[in-house]
Design an enzyme around this catalytic site. Structure first.
Site, PDB file in Angstrom:
ATOM      1  N   ASP A   1       0.803  -1.225   0.000  1.00 21.78           N
ATOM      2  CA  ASP A   1       0.000   0.000   0.000  1.00 21.78           C
ATOM      3  C   ASP A   1       0.832   1.269   0.000  1.00 21.78           C
ATOM      4  O   ASP A   1       0.418   2.302  -0.517  1.00 21.78           O
ATOM      5  CB  ASP A   1      -0.944   0.017   1.203  1.00 21.78           C
TER       6      ASP A   1
ATOM      7  N   ASP B   1       6.022   0.319   2.900  1.00 21.91           N
ATOM      8  CA  ASP B   1       6.408  -0.888   3.629  1.00 21.91           C
ATOM      9  C   ASP B   1       6.015  -2.107   2.801  1.00 21.91           C
ATOM     10  O   ASP B   1       5.783  -1.996   1.612  1.00 21.91           O
ATOM     11  CB  ASP B   1       5.769  -0.904   5.020  1.00 21.91           C
TER      12      ASP B   1
ATOM     13  N   TYR C   1      -5.085   0.786   9.561  1.00 22.16           N
ATOM     14  CA  TYR C   1      -6.221   1.160   8.730  1.00 22.16           C
ATOM     15  C   TYR C   1      -7.514   0.814   9.463  1.00 22.16           C
ATOM     16  O   TYR C   1      -8.299  -0.027   9.031  1.00 22.16           O
ATOM     17  CB  TYR C   1      -6.157   0.451   7.375  1.00 22.16           C
TER      18      TYR C   1
END
Length: 544
Positions: free
Chosen positions: A86, A89, A247
Site C-alpha cells: 500500500d 512498507d 487502517y
C-alpha cells in the site's frame, strides 16, 4: 442518450491558477501552460508497477524492483501471492488496496478515452488487473476473504507514533514470517468485503468490452462479496485486531455497503441494488452525513455523488426520486465545502485551505484528500453539465456553483500537486524540476536487488540506508507523497513519514485527471471552446 458541454478553456485555466493565490491573470495562464499532463499520466502509472508484490511480469518497467512475497499465504494453505504494497512498507492491506482499484476503475470509466488517446490504456488496465487478480485469489469461499497480509516484524511501533517501523529492508529480502488474516461468517468484515465488492464491480465494467469473460468473473465475485458483507455484518478491525493501528475503519461499514450497492447497480442495472441504497439511506447515514472528506475509509461523499449522478441522468424510478434528491443535497455539501461556499453549518462546514490554495484536512498524508477531492469535483462538474438546463450545485445557507466553477477548483488542486504552489515543488515524484528525493519507501531507499543481491536485514537496513541524508538511490516515479502541512511547509526527510510516505490511493484518482487535463491542454488554441470525449462505458459524446 447524448449530452454536450462547452467550457471556455482559457477562462478555466486562468480561474484555476487565480484560485491558488494572488497572481495576475497572465501569470496564472503561464503557470497552467507549464504542466505536462501526459508526462504526469505516464509516470503515475509507473508507480503501480513499483508497488507490485509477487512474481513480476516480463513487461515490468520499474527495473529496480524484483520478485517478492512469493510464499504469501503458504502457512495458511492459500495462494496469496500478488497484489500491491500500500505504501512504503511490505504490508498488503485489503481495504486501501481495494479502494485503490475502485478509484483506478472509476478514473477509466470517466476518462478512459483520454487515457487511451495518450497511449496509456494498456498500462492502466494492467494496474487494475494486478489488483483484481489478487482479489480473486483472496476470495477463497463465498463467505471468506483474506483481508490482510503482514510482515510480523514490519509493523510501526504502535505505542510510539514518533518511532518508525521496526524493520527497514527491501521486499525482495523478506525472510520473516508473514501472517495472513481473513474475515468470514464468524469474524465478519463488511467494510473490507464491501469495498472489495465495489472494486470488482467497477472493474467488471472496465473490462466488459475488452475481456468479457474476465468481466463476468469479477462481477460474480463482487455479487458474492456484497451478499457476504451484508448478511454477516461487522467491522473488520473488530475481527482483525492487528489492523486497528494502521487502517482502522473509523466510519464503520455502512458507507461501504452503500458504495458497493451503487457500483453493483452501475455494473448490472438491477433495480434491487438501487432499492437497497434508497431503503437504507437514513439508517446507514447516506442522506444524513454531511461530509467534508473522501478517502479509503470514509466513502459517504462518493456514495452521495454517485447517487446524485443517477438522479441527474434520470436513471431511476420515480419512487427513488425523493431519496436521491436528499443524496444530492449531501453531495453538494461536499462539493461546496471544497469550494469554501457553505454559509451554514459552522466552522466545520468548509474544508480548510492553505495559503497556497491546497485543501487541508489533516496532517498525516493530506494529499490523499486533495487528489480524491480533485477527482470527485471534476466528475461532479461533468454530471452538472450533462444534466443540462443550467444545473448548479446548491450550497448550504444560500449560494451556488456552476460546472465551470467546480471544475476550476478541481484543476487547481491537480496543478498544486504538480508544482503550482508556494514551494514550486511537485509532489508527484519524478515529475518536474523539484520533487521529493527522500521518499519514505523501503525499496526505493536501498540499493536495487538486481545490483546487489547481498541480503540486507531489518537492522542493517536502518543502520546503512534509512538514516542516509542523500537522495534515495531509486526514484519511485509516479508516487504522490503525503505532502505539505496547512501552511504549505514540507520537509523532504525520510524520517518525516507523515509528509514523505506515498500511498497507492493518493495516485489512483489522478490517472483519469491527468489524462483528461492532457486532452484539454492540447486544444489547438485558447479560443477553442470544446473537445469531444466519448465515455467507454456508455458511449456518450461529451464536450468539456
Amino acid at each position: 442518450m447524448r449530452w454536450r458541454r462547452v467550457v471556455d478553456v482559457a477562462a478555466v485555466v486562468v480561474a484555476t491558477a487565480l484560485l491558488m493565490g494572488a497572481v495576475t491573470a497572465e501569470e496564472a495562464a503561464a503557470a497552467a501552460a507549464r504542466h505536462d499532463y501526459e508526462e504526469a499520466l505516464r509516470k503515475s502509472l509507473l508507480y503501480f508497477e513499483a508497488q507490485r508484490s509477487g512474481r513480476l511480469p516480463h513487461g515490468q518497467r520499474v527495473a529496480w524492483r524484483d520478485h517478492s512475497g512469493l510464499t504469501d499465504g503458504l502457512e495458511q494453505g492459500v495462494d496469496l501471492v500478488g497484489g500491491y504494497y500500500d505504501a512504503g512498507d511490505h504490508v498488503k492491506f485489503g481495504l486501501p488496496m481495494a479502494f485503490t482499484v475502485t478509484m483506478l476503475s472509476w478514473s477509466l470509466l470517466e476518462y478512459g478515452d483520454d487515457v487511451a488517446a495518450a497511449g496509456e490504456l494498456t498500462h492502466a488496465l494492467e494496474s487494475i488487473k494486478w489488483g483484481t487478480d489478487y482479489f480473486i485469489k483472496a476470495h477463497t469461499k463465498p463467505h471468506e476473504l483474506w483481508a490482510e497480509l503482514i510482515l510480523l516484524h514490519g509493523f510501526d511501533n504502535v505505542g510510539d507514533g514518533d518511532t518508525d517501523h521496526y524493520c527497514w529492508q527491501r521486499p525482495e529480502d523478506m525472510t520473516t514470517s508473514r501472517q495472513a488474516y481473513k474475515v468470514d461468517r464468524r469474524r465478519p468484515g463488511s467494510d473490507v468485503a464491501g469495498e472489495t465488492a465495489a472494486a470488482m464491480a467497477a472493474a467488471s465494467i472496465v473490462f466488459r468490452q475488452t475481456n468479457p469473460h474476465y468481466s463476468h468473473l469479477l462481477l460474480h465475485h463482487a455479487q458474492q462479496l456484497f451478499e457476504f458483507a451484508d448478511t454477516y455484518r461487522g467491522k473488520y478491525d473488530s475481527s482483525i485486531a492487528e489492523v486497528k493501528s494502521y487502517y482502522a475503519s473509523v466510519s464503520g461499514y455502512h458507507d461501504e455497503l452503500l458504495w458497493a450497492a451503487l457500483w453493483l447497480h452501475r455494473a448490472t442495472g438491477r433495480a434491487a441494488y438501487l432499492d437497497y441504497v434508497v431503503d437504507n439511506a437514513d439508517e446507514f447515514g447516506g442522506t444524513g452525513w454531511a461530509i467534508t472528506e473522501f478517502s479509503w475509509d470514509v466513502k459517504y461523499a462518493g456514495v452521495q455523488i454517485l447517487a446524485a449522478r443517477l438522479l441527474m441522468r434520470g436513471e431511476h424510478e420515480e419512487r427513488h426520486r425523493e431519496t436521491l434528491e436528499r443524496y444530492r443535497e449531501k453531495a453538494e455539501h461536499y462539493v461546496c465545502a471544497c469550494m469554501g461556499r457553505n454559509a451554514a453549518g459552522g466552522a466545520d462546514a468548509n474544508v480548510e485551505r492553505s495559503p497556497g490554495g491546497m485543501l487541508y484536512v489533516r496532517q498525516w498524508n493530506n494529499m490523499q484528500y486533495v487528489t480524491n477531492a480533485a477527482f470527485l469535483l471534476s466528475a461532479y462538474s461533468d454530471y452538472l453539465a450533462g444534466a443540462g438546463g443550467g444545473e448548479v450545485a446548491t450550497c448550504a445557507g444560500g449560494g451556488s456553483a456552476d460546472a465551470g466553477e467546480v471544475f476550476a477548483v478541481a484543476r487547481a488542486q491537480v496543478d498544486y500537486v504538480l508544482g503550482s504552489n508556494p514551494r514550486g515543488m511537485s509532489y508527484l515524484v519524478g515529475y518536474g524540476e523539484r520533487f521529493p528525493a527522500r521518499v519514505h519507501h523501503r525499496a526505493a531507499s536501498i540499493v536495487p536487488y538486481k545490483d546487489s543481491k547481498e541480503f540486507i536485514g531489518c537492522a542493517q537496513g536502518f543502520d546503512d540506508w534509512f538514516g542516509r541524508r542523500s537522495a534515495n538511490p531509486n526514484v519511485v516515479v509516479g508516487a504522490i507523497v503525503g505532502g505539505p502541512d496547512r501552511r504549505d511547509r514540507f520537509r523532504d526527510d525520510r524520517e518525516n513519514y507523515m509528509q514523505t510516505e506515498a500511498c497507492t490511493y493518493n495516485t489512483a484518482p489522478m490517472v483519469g485527471m491527468f489524462a483528461m487535463l492532457n486532452r484539454l491542454s492540447r486544444q489547438e488554441s485558447p479560443s477553442t471552446t470544446a473537445t469531444t470525449r466519448s465515455s467507454p462505458e456508455m458511449g456518450l459524446s461529451v464536450n468539456r
